[in-house]
Design an enzyme around this catalytic site. Structure first.
Site, short mmCIF file in Angstrom:
data_model
loop_
_atom_site.label_atom_id
_atom_site.label_comp_id
_atom_site.label_asym_id
_atom_site.label_seq_id
_atom_site.Cartn_x
_atom_site.Cartn_y
_atom_site.Cartn_z
N ASP A 8 -3.68 -13.60 -4.55
CA ASP A 8 -2.29 -13.84 -4.12
C ASP A 8 -1.98 -15.31 -3.78
OD1 ASP A 8 -3.03 -11.14 -3.96
OD2 ASP A 8 -1.49 -10.70 -2.46
N GLU A 39 2.59 -12.45 -5.99
CA GLU A 39 3.57 -11.70 -5.18
C GLU A 39 4.06 -12.45 -3.95
OE1 GLU A 39 2.56 -8.20 -3.08
OE2 GLU A 39 1.12 -9.24 -1.82
N ASN A 40 3.32 -13.49 -3.49
CA ASN A 40 3.74 -14.23 -2.31
C ASN A 40 4.06 -15.69 -2.64
OD1 ASN A 40 1.09 -12.43 -1.18
ND2 ASN A 40 3.06 -12.08 -0.19
N HIS A 68 5.20 -6.95 -2.57
CA HIS A 68 6.24 -7.94 -2.27
C HIS A 68 7.14 -8.22 -3.48
CE1 HIS A 68 5.39 -9.15 1.84
NE2 HIS A 68 4.10 -9.03 1.56
N HIS A 158 -3.74 -3.64 -6.59
CA HIS A 158 -3.15 -4.18 -5.37
C HIS A 158 -3.11 -3.08 -4.32
CE1 HIS A 158 -0.90 -7.48 -3.58
NE2 HIS A 158 -0.13 -6.58 -3.02
N HIS A 183 -4.15 -7.94 -2.24
CA HIS A 183 -3.27 -7.47 -1.17
C HIS A 183 -3.77 -7.74 0.24
CE1 HIS A 183 -0.21 -5.29 1.04
NE2 HIS A 183 -1.14 -4.54 1.60
N HIS A 185 -5.61 -10.13 1.27
CA HIS A 185 -5.70 -11.59 1.48
C HIS A 185 -7.03 -12.03 2.07
CE1 HIS A 185 -1.14 -12.76 1.21
NE2 HIS A 185 -1.46 -11.81 0.36
FE LIG Z 1 -0.12 -10.61 -0.94
FE LIG Z 2 0.64 -7.15 -1.13
#
Ligand SMILES: [Fe+2]
Ligand SMILES: [Fe+2]
Length: 267
Positions: A8, A39-40, A68, A158, A183, A185
Site C-alpha cells: 500500500d 489504495e492509500n 479504500h 487485501h 491492508h 500495513h
Molecule cells: Fe491500505
Molecule cells: Fe485496506
C-alpha cells in the site's frame, strides 16, 4: 521472470518513495514487472487518476486496491477507463472496474521471444472488513479462467485476518504463482513457497512514512483511542520505506522459485 509487488502506497511520501527507489530496485533485481497496491496513494485515502498517473510513470505496471477504493470520487474515471487499475473482484456484479487483468511482458531473460503473459488478480477478505461476495469462491473461479491463458498469476489479497489470508493462499496453492497480502500495513516475516509452488507472504507492509501509526501521524490516532472521538488522520512524514516482495517465477510452469521481502529506506 521476476515480479516486484509493492505494499500500500501511502500519500505523497509513498509516491515519492516509488519515484526515487523503483529505478534502482528494477535494475538491482532485474525486474520484469512491477505491481503496487495504490489504495492509500491520494493523501492516505483512495486513489485518483492523478496519483495513479504518478505511480505508473514511476515505473509501476499494474495498480491494485482495496477497501479504500471509493474514498475519492475521481476513482470512477479510473475504474471506467484504466485497464491497468484493478479493484477487488468480489464486489457485486455490475460494479464498475475489473478484478483481474492480463498483461503482455517482454521478459528481460527472453529478449526477442514472444511476450510472456502475466495475470494479476485483486481480491478482498471479509473477516473484520466490509461485507463483500465470497472471495474464495470467486477467486477460484477467476483463476481457473485465467489459467486457460497463462500460468503466471499474481494475487493481491487485501485482508485483515491472518487466518483468512493463509487459508485463501493455501486454496490457491499450485494454481497461482504468488499470493501476497495487503491492508494491515505491517510487513510479516512468513515468506515461503507452498508445496504446490505458490509463493506466499501474509502482508507486504506499506510504502510511506513509518514514523507514525500505519502511515498516519501518531497524535490523532492516539487521541482517537484515548477519547473515542473522531480525528483527522494526516499522513505522517518521516522514516519513509518502500515495502514489498520480489518473486521469482519459472515462466514455463508458473511456479514460484523464490520470494524475498523488500524494505528499502528512502535516504
Ligand atoms: Fe491500505
Ligand atoms: Fe485496506
Amino acid at each position: 521472470m521476476k515480479i516486484l509487488f509493492i505494499g500500500d502506497i501511502v500519500g505523497q511520501p509513498g509516491r515519492q518513495a516509488i519515484r526515487q527507489l523503483l529505478p534502482g530496485l528494477r535494475e538491482r533485481h532485474a525486474l520484469d514487472f512491477v505491481i503496487a497496491n495504490g489504495e492509500n496513494s491520494a493523501g492516505g485515502n483512495g486513489i485518483t487518476p492523478g496519483t495513479a498517473g504518478e505511480i505508473f510513470s514511476a515505473g509501476v505496471d499494474a495498480i491494485t486496491s482495496g477497501d479504500h477504493l471509493w474514498d475519492q470520487k475521481e476513482v470512477m474515471d479510473l475504474l471506467a477507463s484504466e485497464g491497468r487499475f484493478l479493484r477487488p473482484l468480489n464486489y457485486p456484479p455490475g460494479t464498475p472496474g475489473r478484478g483481474s487483468a492480463i498483461f503482455e511482458v517482454q521478459s528481460l531473460k527472453s529478449k526477442g521471444q514472444s511476450p510472456i503473459l502475466i495475470a494479476v488478480v485483486n481480491a478482498q477478505g471479509r473477516t473484520f472488513m466490509p461485507p463483500l461476495e465470497n472471495p474464495f469462491l470467486l477467486a477460484a473461479e477467476e483463476v481457473k479462467k485465467l489459467r486457460q491463458q497463462t500460468k503466471i498469476i499474481f494475487v493481491d489479497f487485501h485482508a485483515e485476518a491472518t487466518s483468512e489470508k493463509i487459508a485463501f493462499a493455501r486454496m490457491l496453492d499450485g494454481q497461482v504463482s504468488a499470493v501476497v497480502g495487503t491492508h494491515t500495513h505491517v510487513q510479516t516475516a512468513d515468506e515461503q513457497i507452498f508445496p504446490g509452488g505458490t509463493a506466499y507472504l501474509t502482508d507486504a507492509g506499506f510504502t510511506g512514512p513509518h514514523e507514525g501509526v500505519l502511515g498516519r501521524e501518531i497524535e490523532p490516532v492516539l487521541k482517537r483511542f484515548l477519547t473515542g472521538m473522531p480525528q483527522r488522520f494526516e499522513v505522517a512524514k518521516n522514516h519513509i520505506l518502500l515495502n514489498g516482495a520480489v518473486i521469482e517465477i519459472d515462466a514455463a510452469s508458473g511456479k514460484a522459485l523464490n520470494i524475498q521481502r523488500v524494505s528499502e529506506k528512502l535516504e
